[in-house]
Design a protein around this motif. Structure first.
Motif, PDB file in Angstrom:
ATOM      1  N   VAL A  94      -1.785  12.412  -3.496  1.00  0.00           N
ATOM      2  CA  VAL A  94      -2.746  11.891  -2.513  1.00  0.00           C
ATOM      3  C   VAL A  94      -3.508  10.706  -3.111  1.00  0.00           C
ATOM      4  CG1 VAL A  94      -4.835  12.416  -1.191  1.00  0.00           C
ATOM      5  CG2 VAL A  94      -2.965  14.073  -1.265  1.00  0.00           C
ATOM      6  N   ARG A  95      -3.946  10.837  -4.347  1.00  0.00           N
ATOM      7  CA  ARG A  95      -4.679   9.749  -5.004  1.00  0.00           C
ATOM      8  C   ARG A  95      -3.794   8.501  -5.105  1.00  0.00           C
ATOM      9  NH1 ARG A  95      -6.687  12.358  -8.946  1.00  0.00           N
ATOM     10  NH2 ARG A  95      -8.778  12.513  -8.102  1.00  0.00           N
ATOM     11  N   SER A  96      -2.557   8.683  -5.505  1.00  0.00           N
ATOM     12  CA  SER A  96      -1.624   7.564  -5.651  1.00  0.00           C
ATOM     13  C   SER A  96      -1.378   6.855  -4.314  1.00  0.00           C
ATOM     14  CB  SER A  96      -0.300   8.076  -6.226  1.00  0.00           C
ATOM     15  OG  SER A  96       0.678   7.088  -6.181  1.00  0.00           O
ATOM     16  N   VAL A  97      -1.172   7.634  -3.262  1.00  0.00           N
ATOM     17  CA  VAL A  97      -0.930   7.032  -1.948  1.00  0.00           C
ATOM     18  C   VAL A  97      -2.169   6.289  -1.479  1.00  0.00           C
ATOM     19  CG1 VAL A  97      -0.515   7.548   0.494  1.00  0.00           C
ATOM     20  CG2 VAL A  97       0.890   8.642  -1.263  1.00  0.00           C
ATOM     21  N   LEU A  98      -3.341   6.886  -1.638  1.00  0.00           N
ATOM     22  CA  LEU A  98      -4.572   6.233  -1.185  1.00  0.00           C
ATOM     23  C   LEU A  98      -4.863   4.972  -2.011  1.00  0.00           C
ATOM     24  CD1 LEU A  98      -6.931   9.256  -0.496  1.00  0.00           C
ATOM     25  CD2 LEU A  98      -5.854   7.749   1.177  1.00  0.00           C
ATOM     26  N   ASP A  99      -4.581   4.997  -3.302  1.00  0.00           N
ATOM     27  CA  ASP A  99      -4.803   3.828  -4.144  1.00  0.00           C
ATOM     28  C   ASP A  99      -3.911   2.656  -3.758  1.00  0.00           C
ATOM     29  OD1 ASP A  99      -6.749   5.134  -5.575  1.00  0.00           O
ATOM     30  OD2 ASP A  99      -5.495   5.524  -7.335  1.00  0.00           O
ATOM     31  N   ASN A 100      -2.745   2.968  -3.231  1.00  0.00           N
ATOM     32  CA  ASN A 100      -1.774   1.931  -2.890  1.00  0.00           C
ATOM     33  C   ASN A 100      -1.707   1.653  -1.399  1.00  0.00           C
ATOM     34  OD1 ASN A 100      -0.648   1.368  -5.563  1.00  0.00           O
ATOM     35  ND2 ASN A 100      -0.031   3.501  -5.476  1.00  0.00           N
ATOM     36  N   TYR A 101      -2.619   2.221  -0.637  1.00  0.00           N
ATOM     37  CA  TYR A 101      -2.557   2.055   0.809  1.00  0.00           C
ATOM     38  C   TYR A 101      -3.668   1.163   1.298  1.00  0.00           C
ATOM     39  CZ  TYR A 101      -1.063   3.140   5.461  1.00  0.00           C
ATOM     40  OH  TYR A 101      -0.547   3.022   6.722  1.00  0.00           O
TER      41      TYR A 101
END
Length: 101
Positions: A94-101
């Protein structure tokens, strides 16, 4: 090639956020990343403090969808109100997706 659970969750999250016209889903996911346990009412109040125009039922539907479709939430149904928590296994995704979104 076998698709991993992590890749399926990542793909679902990206699609889920792709349909987020107001940014509300991203805000709720960030709230869960803070590591707290939240009832629907907690999330409803938080979103109204952030000036989102959403009904209590809308919040309930959104959190329910996160739980059933994305599979990233843990739910405790033992008390008067359901309590939701982001599963530790999915925090990084979730953190990775939000950081890259």
């Amino acid at each position: 090639m076998l698709e991993t659970i992590e890749n399926r969750v990542r793909s679902r999250l990206i699609k889920y956020l792709g349909r987020d016209e107001t940014g509300i889903r991203k805000v709720v996911l960030k709230l869960f990343l803070d590591g707290g346990k939240y009832t629907t009412n907690d999330i409803y109040k938080y979103l109204h403090e952030k000036n989102f125009d959403i009904s209590y039922r809308g919040v309930s539907a959104m959190v329910g969808l996160m739980n059933t479709r994305l599979g990233i939430l843990s739910i405790d149904v033992t008390g008067d109100h359901n309590i939701y928590l982001l599963k530790n296994d999915y925090r990084g995704i979730v953190r990775s997706v939000l950081d890259n979104y």
